[in-house]
Design a protein around this motif. Structure first.
Motif, PDB file in Angstrom:
ATOM      1  N   GLU A 126       0.837  -1.206   0.000  1.00 42.96           N
ATOM      2  CA  GLU A 126       0.000   0.000   0.000  1.00 42.96           C
ATOM      3  C   GLU A 126       0.875   1.261   0.000  1.00 42.96           C
ATOM      4  N   GLU A 127       1.956   1.231   0.778  1.00 39.00           N
ATOM      5  CA  GLU A 127       2.833   2.393   0.867  1.00 39.00           C
ATOM      6  C   GLU A 127       3.589   2.623  -0.436  1.00 39.00           C
ATOM      7  N   ASN A 128       4.053   1.560  -1.075  1.00 39.81           N
ATOM      8  CA  ASN A 128       4.881   1.701  -2.266  1.00 39.81           C
ATOM      9  C   ASN A 128       4.122   2.240  -3.463  1.00 39.81           C
ATOM     10  N   LYS A 129       2.834   1.969  -3.575  1.00 41.59           N
ATOM     11  CA  LYS A 129       2.109   2.443  -4.748  1.00 41.59           C
ATOM     12  C   LYS A 129       1.926   3.962  -4.721  1.00 41.59           C
ATOM     13  N   ASN A 130       2.130   4.580  -3.572  1.00 40.90           N
ATOM     14  CA  ASN A 130       2.032   6.032  -3.462  1.00 40.90           C
ATOM     15  C   ASN A 130       3.380   6.730  -3.637  1.00 40.90           C
ATOM     16  N   LEU A 131       4.442   5.973  -3.800  1.00 44.13           N
ATOM     17  CA  LEU A 131       5.792   6.523  -3.864  1.00 44.13           C
ATOM     18  C   LEU A 131       6.301   6.560  -5.300  1.00 44.13           C
ATOM     19  N   THR A 132       6.833   7.716  -5.676  1.00 38.08           N
ATOM     20  CA  THR A 132       7.535   7.861  -6.942  1.00 38.08           C
ATOM     21  C   THR A 132       8.989   8.161  -6.613  1.00 38.08           C
ATOM     22  N   ILE A 133       9.891   7.340  -7.143  1.00 34.56           N
ATOM     23  CA  ILE A 133      11.322   7.533  -6.893  1.00 34.56           C
ATOM     24  C   ILE A 133      11.975   8.075  -8.158  1.00 34.56           C
ATOM     25  N   ILE A 134      12.758   9.120  -7.987  1.00 37.15           N
ATOM     26  CA  ILE A 134      13.539   9.698  -9.082  1.00 37.15           C
ATOM     27  C   ILE A 134      14.994   9.386  -8.777  1.00 37.15           C
ATOM     28  N   ASP A 135      15.596   8.510  -9.575  1.00 35.21           N
ATOM     29  CA  ASP A 135      16.947   8.018  -9.285  1.00 35.21           C
ATOM     30  C   ASP A 135      18.068   8.987  -9.632  1.00 35.21           C
ATOM     31  N   SER A 136      17.864   9.860 -10.578  1.00 34.28           N
ATOM     32  CA  SER A 136      18.969  10.725 -11.003  1.00 34.28           C
ATOM     33  C   SER A 136      18.574  12.194 -10.872  1.00 34.28           C
ATOM     34  N   TRP A 137      18.228  12.578  -9.655  1.00 35.02           N
ATOM     35  CA  TRP A 137      17.827  13.962  -9.384  1.00 35.02           C
ATOM     36  C   TRP A 137      19.038  14.869  -9.446  1.00 35.02           C
TER      37      TRP A 137
END
Length: 111
Positions: free
Chosen positions: A3-14
């Motif tokens: 449930e927590e992960n579906k709300n997270l967007t990760i940007i790897d190369s900020w």
């Protein structure tokens, strides 16, 4: 996916902006009674990461140079307390007294 992960967007190369362009924005919604944060100041991102409400959409950006947390956006959870206070301005006399107290404390700790 949790449930927590579906709300997270990760940007790897900020790409961390220059110091002049970095900002931290805290917005309060009285209607929703919550705080929203956006920051691309790495120090602030690390500080507020633990207060993110992971049940709501949020983003984390990790620097391209080393992968450390450099950007954060989302809503703060109910355990977060946002406050602003004025820095203490000590007089020379207060600084002297504080220095003496610290010196005495160090003597006791080393004894």
């Amino acid at each position: 996916m949790t449930e927590e992960n579906k709300n997270l967007t990760i940007i790897d190369s900020w790409d961390i902006p220059s110091k002049e362009e970095r900002e931290t924005i805290l917005n309060y919604s009285h209607d929703l009674d919550n705080w929203h944060i956006y920051t691309d100041v790495p120090k602030h991102a690390r500080k507020y990461e633990k207060f993110l409400d992971e049940t709501k959409p949020h983003r984390k950006g990790y620097s391209a140079n080393g992968g450390v947390l450099a950007m954060l956006e989302g809503y703060l959870n109910d355990s977060a307390l946002v406050s602003i206070r004025q820095r203490a301005r000590l007089t020379d006399k207060q600084k002297e007294l504080a220095s003496k107290r610290l010196a005495e404390l160090r003597k006791k700790q080393n004894a």
